[in-house]
Scaffold this active site. Structure first.
Site, PDB file in Angstrom:
ATOM      1  N   ASN A   1       0.824  -1.206   0.000  1.00  0.00           N
ATOM      2  CA  ASN A   1       0.000   0.000   0.000  1.00  0.00           C
ATOM      3  C   ASN A   1       0.861   1.260   0.000  1.00  0.00           C
ATOM      4  OD1 ASN A   1      -2.382  -1.492   0.108  1.00  0.00           O
ATOM      5  ND2 ASN A   1      -2.405  -1.508   2.343  1.00  0.00           N
TER       6      ASN A   1
ATOM      7  N   GLY B   1      -4.211   3.585   7.668  1.00  0.00           N
ATOM      8  CA  GLY B   1      -2.932   3.863   8.312  1.00  0.00           C
ATOM      9  C   GLY B   1      -1.771   3.813   7.343  1.00  0.00           C
ATOM     10  N   ASP B   2      -1.849   2.904   6.369  1.00  0.00           N
ATOM     11  CA  ASP B   2      -0.805   2.805   5.347  1.00  0.00           C
ATOM     12  C   ASP B   2      -0.801   4.055   4.475  1.00  0.00           C
ATOM     13  OD1 ASP B   2      -0.599   0.224   6.380  1.00  0.00           O
ATOM     14  OD2 ASP B   2      -1.882  -0.624   4.816  1.00  0.00           O
ATOM     15  N   ALA B   3      -1.984   4.532   4.123  1.00  0.00           N
ATOM     16  CA  ALA B   3      -2.098   5.741   3.313  1.00  0.00           C
ATOM     17  C   ALA B   3      -1.557   6.947   4.068  1.00  0.00           C
ATOM     18  CB  ALA B   3      -3.552   5.968   2.918  1.00  0.00           C
TER      19      ALA B   3
END
Length: 312
Positions: A44, A252-254
């Site tokens: 991601n 959270g990855d973004a």
């Protein structure tokens, strides 16, 4: 000069997102929509960095036809891949939205041999000095969380800027290698110090403790409460836009990817945090990673607060 960026996904996956009106046992539940996406937390990160115009190379383990799908999809996006191919099949996870409920079915993934682990570590050992490497997510069968400390040691020796987004308590052992950034959420930060829940005051206190133990920066993701950034020189709290949450799996990855992307592109900490908060929210309001179209509008509702408390 923009640093070379690598991402390392130890437990890659294909994520299958589905939407149903309702979910019932022992009957056929037909979906309204379905979406397949290459996944794994740092997959991601790679995708979001590329959307920001930041080139990067994806490392990690892949296997079987599902692994080939992930590699192919990333290459279509223009992301360089240098995966370590293993026996077995890369896992498929399922995320089901049923009305106002969300169900997450996450598989363990294939087993990794010692030889393949060594092969991956050797690849990391060859990353050019000064590069940034992001390590995130769970570890697959056959690998213990000792691998995080191995990667931290290699990063320190080779002067790599290491970013860690892991839930393992091994994170604390990695801090002596002075990672560039660590990104826990509230629950993970509490767990690192043996607590079930923490107050906002404890959140700040434990974040500062991570800095004292060796991390250069801490970014705590707080879901609908925003995020908290801590370094030796500043503490910044950021709110997040409100909206209808569809999928929280990649938010959270973004947040992490967009923060790092804006930093390497030369933005200030405040602007990077504002953009990251909007991107995390836009992703939570989407089936998968946000396409960034709504981010400028969402940024207008975000507040940034500088907390003047020095790290002693």
């Amino acid at each position: 000069m923009i640093p070379i960026i690598y991402t390392c996904t130890l437990n890659t996956a294909i994520d299958l997102f589905m939407d149903v009106d309702s979910l019932h046992p022992s009957v056929v539940n037909r979906t309204n929509t379905e979406d397949y996406q290459p996944n794994g937390k740092t997959i991601n990160v790679s995708i979001m960095l590329k959307r920001l115009g930041v080139n990067n190379t994806a490392l990690g383990f892949i296997g079987g036809f599902t692994g080939k799908y992930i590699e192919s999809e990333l290459q279509k996006l223009g992301i360089i891949t240098d995966f370590t191919e293993i026996e077995g099949i890369t896992r498929v996870n399922a995320f089901v939205r049923a009305g106002d409920q969300e169900f997450k079915l996450v598989n363990k993934g294939p087993e990794i041999s010692l030889d393949k682990k060594t092969e991956l570590i050797n690849k990391i050992n060859k990353i050019p000095k000064g590069s940034l490497i992001v390590v995130s997510g769970s570890f697959p069968r056959g690998i213990t969380d000792d691998i995080y400390e191995e990667i931290a040691n290699v990063s320190k020796q080779n002067e790599l800027r290491l970013v860690l987004d892991i839930s393992s308590k091994k994170l604390l052992n990695c801090l002596r290698y002075h990672p560039y950034l660590v990104k826990p959420n509230r629950e993970e930060l509490a767990s690192f110090f043996g607590k079930n829940e923490i107050t906002d005051d404890e959140l700040l206190e434990l974040g500062k403790e991570i800095i004292k133990m060796g991390a250069q920066r801490v970014l705590v993701s707080l879901g609908e409460e925003g995020s908290l950034y801590i370094s030796e020189s500043e503490v910044v709290r950021v709110t997040t836009p409100q909206g209808k949450v569809i999928n929280t799996a990649c938010a959270g990855d973004a947040l992490l990817a967009s923060f790092l992307g804006k930093i390497v592109l030369g933005e200030t900490i405040e602007e990077a945090l504002r953009f990251a908060s909007a991107t995390g929210a836009a992703t939570a309001f989407s089936m998968g990673l946000a396409d960034l179209e709504d981010v400028p509008g969402l940024m207008k509702s975000i507040n940034v607060y500088h907390i003047t408390q020095p790290i002693n």
